[in-house]
Design a protein around this motif. Structure first.
Motif, mmCIF file in Angstrom:
data_model
loop_
_atom_site.group_PDB
_atom_site.id
_atom_site.type_symbol
_atom_site.label_atom_id
_atom_site.label_comp_id
_atom_site.label_asym_id
_atom_site.label_seq_id
_atom_site.Cartn_x
_atom_site.Cartn_y
_atom_site.Cartn_z
ATOM 1 N N MET A 1 -6.301 -4.107 -7.523
ATOM 2 C CA MET A 1 -6.841 -3.523 -6.293
ATOM 3 C C MET A 1 -7.259 -4.605 -5.303
ATOM 4 O O MET A 1 -7.078 -4.453 -4.087
ATOM 5 N N GLU B 1 0.825 -1.207 0.000
ATOM 6 C CA GLU B 1 0.000 0.000 0.000
ATOM 7 C C GLU B 1 0.860 1.258 0.000
ATOM 8 O O GLU B 1 0.538 2.249 -0.654
ATOM 9 N N LEU C 1 -4.134 -5.694 -3.609
ATOM 10 C CA LEU C 1 -3.691 -4.706 -2.626
ATOM 11 C C LEU C 1 -4.492 -4.794 -1.330
ATOM 12 O O LEU C 1 -3.950 -4.580 -0.244
ATOM 13 N N GLN D 1 3.653 -4.723 -8.928
ATOM 14 C CA GLN D 1 2.368 -4.059 -8.729
ATOM 15 C C GLN D 1 1.991 -3.217 -9.943
ATOM 16 O O GLN D 1 0.837 -3.249 -10.397
ATOM 17 N N LYS E 1 -5.087 3.345 -7.706
ATOM 18 C CA LYS E 1 -4.554 2.864 -6.425
ATOM 19 C C LYS E 1 -5.022 3.731 -5.266
ATOM 20 O O LYS E 1 -5.325 3.220 -4.180
#
Length: 272
Positions: free
Chosen positions: A46, A21, A49, A28, A239
């Motif tokens: 997502m 994060e 994440l 990523q 993000k």
């Protein structure tokens, strides 16, 4: 997740949800946008994440990790953590795929130059601010002032992939190794002021493993980094949850989660 203001990135938390994060990584980034042979999906990225999706570990990935762990000096730890590499009957030795991994390691160990390039500082973590966010990298073999080396295991390093609107792509271009090394080079430059050569150390998964040391020319690295820069504004909007992630509709995550919103024509099933 509540953020820890005292968070320090380490080898133990490098792959944690909080680290992902806080930092962008090449993996990523590619999960969001993809690249030639790498399938990207904003919705899946997502979900990863947020800890709602984890990419399945394949046998091919485990073989690569087995070889990686030898060069990291953590092979015995890897074996303890992955008992699936051993047979459960008979002599209970390594399964055939990991006997092959041992052959790959043995081939590399015979070559003085290959081992010299792999003799740098192992799994070195660096961070840097780039294109609007903090990035993290972890290098297989870092030779300060000399080179950045990344180990790659591959079924075929000579294959040329046909890519629409591009032409033929090498293994490094197709699997986005050029993108990875471009980011690594830039983060090292931000940290040290040195722009180092980038080397891919290949070992093939063939019966007679082949080894190669390949450099990536600076023009290719610059082009790859420019591509990352062009994509980052839209990646960060997703993000940071400023816009809704778009599902690709084709990956395993989308197939398992996307609801039907309309009835389609049978001809729409055909993908050109």
């Amino acid at each position: 997740m509540q953020k820890n203001d005292d968070f320090v990135l380490t080898a133990d938390n490098y792959y944690s949800q909080e680290a992902n994060e806080r930092y962008m990584s090449v993996h990523q980034y590619l999960d969001f946008v993809g690249h030639m042979g790498v399938h990207g999906c904003e919705k899946r990225a997502m979900a990863s994440l947020k800890g709602e999706y984890e990419k399945p570990v394949t046998k091919s990935m485990l073989v690569g990790s087995y070889v990686d762990s030898y060069f990291e000096g953590t092979l015995e730890k890897f074996k303890k953590e992955h008992p699936e590499v051993f047979k459960t009957t008979g002599d209970k030795g390594l399964k055939s795929d990991y006997i092959q991994a041992e052959k790959m390691i043995a081939r590399a160990k015979k070559d003085e130059k290959f081992m010299a390039y792999m003799s740098g500082e192992k799994q070195v973590i660096k961070t840097g601010y780039l294109f609007g966010c903090d990035w993290k990298i972890k290098m297989d073999s870092y030779l300060p002032g000399q080179a950045i080396v990344d180990l790659k295991t591959s079924a075929d390093i000579h294959k040329a992939w046909r890519v629409e609107d591009y032409g033929y792509a090498s293994v490094a271009e197709y699997w986005a190794y050029t993108v990875q090394m471009a980011v690594y080079q830039k983060i090292v430059e931000i940290d040290t002021g040195e722009k180092l050569p980038c080397i891919l150390a290949f070992i093939t998964k063939e019966d007679s493993p082949e080894i190669k040391l390949c450099y990536i020319d600076q023009m290719t690295l610059d082009h790859a980094l420019n591509e990352v820069e062009m994509n980052m504004a839209s990646v960060l909007k997703v993000k940071n949850e400023e816009v809704e992630p778009i599902p690709c509709g084709k990956c395993d995550y989308c197939k398992a989660t996307e609801p039907i919103t309309q009835v389609i024509n049978i001809s729409d099933l055909i993908e050109v």
